[in-house]
Enzyme design. Structure first.
Site, PDB file in Angstrom:
ATOM      1  CG  HIS A  82      -0.484   0.230   2.517  1.00 14.43           C
ATOM      2  ND1 HIS A  82      -0.333  -0.761   3.455  1.00 14.43           N
ATOM      3  CD2 HIS A  82      -0.090   1.370   3.123  1.00 14.43           C
ATOM      4  CE1 HIS A  82       0.130  -0.249   4.586  1.00 14.43           C
ATOM      5  NE2 HIS A  82       0.288   1.049   4.411  1.00 14.43           N
ATOM      6  CG  ASP A 135       0.160  -4.160   2.696  1.00 18.25           C
ATOM      7  OD1 ASP A 135       0.573  -3.607   1.647  1.00 18.25           O
ATOM      8  OD2 ASP A 135      -0.135  -3.535   3.733  1.00 18.25           O
ATOM      9  CB  SER A 232       2.756   1.655   6.359  1.00 18.56           C
ATOM     10  OG  SER A 232       1.496   1.747   6.951  1.00 18.56           O
TER      11      SER A 232
END
Length: 274
Positions: A82, A135, A232
């Site tokens: 992402h 992811d 992230s």
């Protein structure tokens, strides 16, 4: 630890407060921040932790950092898929002209270390934005890093994935869950939790759905230690191996809302072949 809105750029923060991590599969975490329930560390002690940055998109503050990553090969860095998405960047990661990885810089307000251009971006083609499964993305660097910067990936069946295992998550994200972003690298101590804990917390909501075959559940039973916005793609490390990547969750450090990480061992073939 995860973004819940497209405006947030998949980055988590390590903080001590019972903050909420807004990293969701549908939306990455904020572009900057630190770790909940954590403490400052230096890249000298963890040289495999690197920042993903674009000054053109995110400005010179904090060197343009918006996600974390981990070095798994001298020219190969792994981050969250992402972090390379159009929702986060306004374009595909491969189209960002000044996409770089920053190595050897603990304080993003300084100029230590190196800013290395990303030569190639490979996003897992099976990444599912609805559940957040898969992811992971691989960045190939234009210049090689020293061998000492490389952190091995845990393999399938590794004891590092056993519930109760002590682990550490790293990042430059939000340290309180309230958009309190720091420029220094932080780490937080968490624990690998039973898959059932995350299956109960995330049975399938707007945030995502926990899938044990491709995700790792980690945190503390009472909360207080977690990744957050801006973290992230950063590494979850145990037994001297990277076992996960900061991916998503609900809030930052909240009791009953553990962090969800990409299970790196499930994507070893993709990483090796990218």
């Amino acid at each position: 630890m995860r973004p819940t809105s497209p405006a947030l750029v998949g980055a988590l923060a390590l903080t001590t407060a019972a903050a909420v991590l807004p990293l969701a599969a549908s939306a990455p975490a904020a572009a900057d921040g630190v770790i909940i329930g954590g403490q400052p560390v230096t890249v000298g002690d963890s040289p495999w932790v690197v920042a993903v940055a674009s000054r053109g998109l995110f400005g010179d503050s904090r060197s343009g950092q918006y996600c974390g990553a981990v070095v798994v090969g001298r020219t190969k860095v792994v981050t969250a898929a992402h972090c390379m998405s159009r929702e986060v960047l306004g374009m595909e990661g491969s189209s960002v002209p000044d996409l770089k990885v920053i190595a050897g810089r603990s304080d993003l307000g300084g100029d230590a270390g190196r800013e290395i251009k990303v030569r190639k971006v490979a996003v897992n083609p099976d990444y599912d934005t609805a559940t957040n499964a898969g992811d992971v993305a691989v960045l190939t660097l234009a210049q090689a890093l020293p061998a000492g910067h490389v952190l091995p990936m845990a393999g399938k069946g590794s004891s590092a994935y056993e519930p109760g295992t002590e682990a550490t998550v790293y990042g430059w994200g939000d340290t309180t869950g309230n958009s309190t972003y720091a420029s220094r690298l932080h780490s937080a101590n968490v624990r690998v939790l039973e898959d059932g804990v995350c299956e109960e917390a995330y049975p399938g909501t707007l945030d995502g759905r926990y899938e044990a075959d491709s995700m790792v559940c980690a945190g503390r039973p009472g909360g207080g230690h977690d990744a957050c916005q801006g973290d992230s793609g950063g590494p979850l490390v145990a037994h001297g191996r990277v076992i996960g990547l900061v991916s998503w969750g609900s809030g930052c450090g909240e009791a009953g809302r553990p962090g969800v990480y990409t299970r790196i061992s499930s994507f070893a073939d993709f990483v090796d072949e990218a």
